[in-house]
Design a protein around this motif. Structure first.
Motif, PDB file in Angstrom:
ATOM      1  N   ILE A 120       0.837  -1.209   0.000  1.00 50.24           N
ATOM      2  CA  ILE A 120       0.000   0.000   0.000  1.00 50.24           C
ATOM      3  C   ILE A 120       0.867   1.251   0.000  1.00 50.24           C
ATOM      4  N   VAL A 121       1.911   1.240   0.825  1.00 52.53           N
ATOM      5  CA  VAL A 121       2.801   2.405   0.929  1.00 52.53           C
ATOM      6  C   VAL A 121       3.586   2.594  -0.371  1.00 52.53           C
ATOM      7  N   ASN A 122       4.148   1.520  -0.903  1.00 56.46           N
ATOM      8  CA  ASN A 122       4.953   1.623  -2.118  1.00 56.46           C
ATOM      9  C   ASN A 122       4.129   2.069  -3.317  1.00 56.46           C
ATOM     10  N   ALA A 123       2.842   1.728  -3.318  1.00 51.93           N
ATOM     11  CA  ALA A 123       1.979   2.112  -4.438  1.00 51.93           C
ATOM     12  C   ALA A 123       1.684   3.600  -4.438  1.00 51.93           C
ATOM     13  N   ALA A 124       1.685   4.218  -3.253  1.00 51.65           N
ATOM     14  CA  ALA A 124       1.253   5.618  -3.143  1.00 51.65           C
ATOM     15  C   ALA A 124       2.403   6.589  -2.929  1.00 51.65           C
ATOM     16  N   LEU A 125       3.522   6.137  -2.353  1.00 55.55           N
ATOM     17  CA  LEU A 125       4.627   7.037  -2.022  1.00 55.55           C
ATOM     18  C   LEU A 125       5.860   6.716  -2.864  1.00 55.55           C
ATOM     19  N   HIS A 126       6.551   7.754  -3.308  1.00 55.80           N
ATOM     20  CA  HIS A 126       7.756   7.531  -4.098  1.00 55.80           C
ATOM     21  C   HIS A 126       8.858   6.985  -3.190  1.00 55.80           C
ATOM     22  N   PRO A 127       9.571   5.931  -3.620  1.00 56.73           N
ATOM     23  CA  PRO A 127      10.573   5.306  -2.746  1.00 56.73           C
ATOM     24  C   PRO A 127      11.757   6.204  -2.411  1.00 56.73           C
ATOM     25  N   ASP A 128      12.071   7.172  -3.271  1.00 59.42           N
ATOM     26  CA  ASP A 128      13.225   8.044  -3.024  1.00 59.42           C
ATOM     27  C   ASP A 128      12.860   9.289  -2.236  1.00 59.42           C
ATOM     28  N   THR A 129      11.685   9.875  -2.532  1.00 58.30           N
ATOM     29  CA  THR A 129      11.314  11.149  -1.904  1.00 58.30           C
ATOM     30  C   THR A 129      10.316  11.002  -0.773  1.00 58.30           C
ATOM     31  N   GLY A 130       9.548   9.895  -0.759  1.00 58.81           N
ATOM     32  CA  GLY A 130       8.507   9.719   0.245  1.00 58.81           C
ATOM     33  C   GLY A 130       7.267  10.558  -0.023  1.00 58.81           C
ATOM     34  N   GLU A 131       7.232  11.261  -1.154  1.00 60.67           N
ATOM     35  CA  GLU A 131       6.086  12.106  -1.481  1.00 60.67           C
ATOM     36  C   GLU A 131       4.954  11.270  -2.067  1.00 60.67           C
ATOM     37  N   VAL A 132       3.722  11.768  -1.873  1.00 58.49           N
ATOM     38  CA  VAL A 132       2.551  11.074  -2.415  1.00 58.49           C
ATOM     39  C   VAL A 132       2.511  11.251  -3.927  1.00 58.49           C
ATOM     40  N   ILE A 133       2.396  10.153  -4.658  1.00 55.60           N
ATOM     41  CA  ILE A 133       2.271  10.197  -6.112  1.00 55.60           C
ATOM     42  C   ILE A 133       0.800  10.408  -6.464  1.00 55.60           C
ATOM     43  N   PRO A 134       0.456  11.388  -7.289  1.00 51.62           N
ATOM     44  CA  PRO A 134      -0.950  11.574  -7.683  1.00 51.62           C
ATOM     45  C   PRO A 134      -1.521  10.295  -8.301  1.00 51.62           C
ATOM     46  N   ARG A 135      -2.757   9.980  -7.993  1.00 55.11           N
ATOM     47  CA  ARG A 135      -3.358   8.714  -8.426  1.00 55.11           C
ATOM     48  C   ARG A 135      -3.238   8.434  -9.926  1.00 55.11           C
ATOM     49  N   PRO A 136      -3.470   9.419 -10.806  1.00 50.08           N
ATOM     50  CA  PRO A 136      -3.399   9.103 -12.239  1.00 50.08           C
ATOM     51  C   PRO A 136      -2.019   8.668 -12.714  1.00 50.08           C
ATOM     52  N   PHE A 137      -0.970   8.937 -11.895  1.00 49.86           N
ATOM     53  CA  PHE A 137       0.382   8.670 -12.346  1.00 49.86           C
ATOM     54  C   PHE A 137       1.060   7.551 -11.551  1.00 49.86           C
ATOM     55  N   ARG A 138       0.286   6.847 -10.737  1.00 52.36           N
ATOM     56  CA  ARG A 138       0.814   5.683 -10.040  1.00 52.36           C
ATOM     57  C   ARG A 138       0.770   4.483 -10.981  1.00 52.36           C
ATOM     58  N   MET A 139       1.605   3.491 -10.714  1.00 58.00           N
ATOM     59  CA  MET A 139       1.556   2.272 -11.515  1.00 58.00           C
ATOM     60  C   MET A 139       0.195   1.596 -11.363  1.00 58.00           C
ATOM     61  N   SER A 140      -0.398   1.695 -10.178  1.00 64.15           N
ATOM     62  CA  SER A 140      -1.722   1.104  -9.956  1.00 64.15           C
ATOM     63  C   SER A 140      -2.823   1.886 -10.672  1.00 64.15           C
ATOM     64  N   GLY A 141      -2.522   3.110 -11.097  1.00 64.96           N
ATOM     65  CA  GLY A 141      -3.515   3.925 -11.793  1.00 64.96           C
ATOM     66  C   GLY A 141      -3.341   3.934 -13.293  1.00 64.96           C
ATOM     67  N   TYR A 142      -2.314   3.239 -13.781  1.00 64.99           N
ATOM     68  CA  TYR A 142      -2.021   3.269 -15.210  1.00 64.99           C
ATOM     69  C   TYR A 142      -3.203   2.754 -16.036  1.00 64.99           C
ATOM     70  N   VAL A 143      -3.725   1.591 -15.685  1.00 65.27           N
ATOM     71  CA  VAL A 143      -4.812   0.998 -16.465  1.00 65.27           C
ATOM     72  C   VAL A 143      -6.133   1.748 -16.273  1.00 65.27           C
ATOM     73  N   PRO A 144      -6.580   2.031 -15.037  1.00 70.04           N
ATOM     74  CA  PRO A 144      -7.865   2.712 -14.882  1.00 70.04           C
ATOM     75  C   PRO A 144      -7.908   4.107 -15.477  1.00 70.04           C
ATOM     76  N   TYR A 145      -6.821   4.856 -15.362  1.00 71.38           N
ATOM     77  CA  TYR A 145      -6.838   6.220 -15.886  1.00 71.38           C
ATOM     78  C   TYR A 145      -6.543   6.257 -17.379  1.00 71.38           C
ATOM     79  N   ASN A 146      -5.809   5.283 -17.869  1.00 78.13           N
ATOM     80  CA  ASN A 146      -5.547   5.239 -19.301  1.00 78.13           C
ATOM     81  C   ASN A 146      -6.705   4.600 -20.061  1.00 78.13           C
ATOM     82  N   GLY A 147      -7.553   3.846 -19.340  1.00 68.88           N
ATOM     83  CA  GLY A 147      -8.678   3.171 -19.976  1.00 68.88           C
ATOM     84  C   GLY A 147      -9.625   4.099 -20.716  1.00 68.88           C
TER      85      GLY A 147
END
Length: 376
Positions: A120-147
């Motif tokens: 859950i943490v790795n999906a939402a936070l960048h491993p280097d910066t710890g910042e929250v990645i916006p949902r459309p640009f997460r790996m978990s958001g690639y398919v739903p937002y690109n759909g």
């Protein structure tokens, strides 16, 4: 007679699928997109549940799946690309982060929960910066937002519409590449702006330049036949250029290297050689990703039951294509990313001179292999 015509028209209205002015069944295509997203989530659920009884003891620097094998890397990436991860709020992500911080106080019965918290943490936070990645640009958001973008591109028949949705698609790809880069070396806003403009501009130039050339060079009937083969090479080139240009500033700044325990070697130093390898391998995976997306759906639609179904009900062609494209994309993405390990190794002899004499601070033995995060 008039009464019969009215009744016939009313009956037709009841059964006709909702379409836009181009005749594309929008509602059923969107429903097919939802089913495709659901299929990817279902695959991730099956893998997670099937391996739940054999999870290794949790440690933040270890891996749930064997990263030395393709299957292990694919399993990790499939769970990372699970669209269900988008439903976790930032508060829930922070709670999962707190659970990870207390992992030493947990017993073995919490191993699965800890691995899930890390996912859950790795999906939402960048491993280097710890910042929250916006949902459309997460790996978990690639398919739903690109759909929806894929559906819109399928539905577009005019050049302006195709240009707009292709720009949207390449912009999203550029931002996904940016937010999932190795961010240990900062980039200026000017560099990012130039990289984005070059990536999207070159991608559109390739995608539509080739199509325009064919349309001008050949008669309409021949051009139409040739255009069927434009999509794949143009998508490969566009996606590769997009990824390489957005990630190329990493090559100039370099990336830090780690030992086998994840400790930084030569604090403050970076390697341009490792950075180049990381960018090139990521670019290659983006190019390979186009193969299942462009070849698998038409291959499945041309054989067996699906072929007969489309022949008898042509209106199902676009929804079925949408479902197959999203499913192929959702499973192809983790498969192609898994070709190259995210934490990649590189022999010290292949690195810059300053690393050739670096030693393990504990054993005082010279390093033979070092590691770097290639990004996703």
């Amino acid at each position: 007679m008039l009464s019969r015509r009215v009744k016939s028209s009313a009956a037709t209205d009841k059964v006709a699928p909702k379409t836009d002015e181009t005749g594309v069944p929008v509602a059923s295509s969107m429903f097919a997109a939802v089913l495709g997203i659901g299929a990817v989530s279902a695959a991730a659920y099956i893998v997670e549940d099937a391996t739940a009884s054999s999870v290794p003891p949790f440690h933040p620097k270890s891996q749930r799946f064997d990263q030395s094998s393709f299957l292990g890397r694919f399993s990790k990436m499939l769970l990372a690309c699970d669209p269900r991860l988008l439903f976790y709020t930032e508060a829930q992500v922070r709670e999962a982060q707190k659970l990870l911080e207390s992992y030493k106080d947990q017993d073995s019965s919490m191993d699965r929960a800890l691995w899930e918290a890390q996912r859950i943490v790795n999906a939402a936070l960048h491993p280097d910066t710890g910042e929250v990645i916006p949902r459309p640009f997460r790996m978990s958001g690639y398919v739903p937002y690109n759909g929806p973008i894929c559906v819109a591109m399928v539905a577009s028949t005019s050049t302006p519409a195709l240009l707009f949705w292709s720009w949207t698609n390449q912009s999203q790809n550029a931002l996904v590449n940016y937010f999932n880069r190795n961010a240990s070396s900062p980039m200026s806003n000017e560099t990012l702006a130039k990289s984005y403009a070059a990536a999207v501009g070159s991608a559109l130039l390739v995608a539509f330049g080739l199509a325009s050339f064919i349309q001008k060079k050949y008669p309409p009937a021949q051009a139409k036949a040739l255009l069927r083969w434009v999509a794949f090479p143009s998508a490969v080139i566009a996606s590769s250029l997009n990824c390489y240009i957005v990630r190329s500033p990493e090559i100039e700044s370099g990336v830090p290297l780690q030992d086998s325990n994840g400790n930084i070697v030569l604090e403050g130093a970076t390697s341009q050689i490792a950075a180049r390898r990381g960018v090139e391998s990521t670019t290659a995976s983006r190019a390979i990703l186009q193969a299942p997306v462009y070849f698998l759906p038409p291959a499945l639609l041309s054989m067996g039951p699906l072929s007969r179904l489309v022949a008898t009900k042509p209106s199902l062609s676009v929804p079925l294509t949408t479902f197959l494209v999203l499913t192929a994309f959702g499973l192809g993405l983790p498969a192609t990313v898994a070709i190259f390990p995210q934490i990649s190794e590189i022999p010290v002899k292949d690195l810059e001179e300053r690393y050739h004499h670096s030693r393990d601070p504990v054993t005082q033995q010279p390093y033979t292999t070092l590691f770097y995060n290639k990004g996703l």
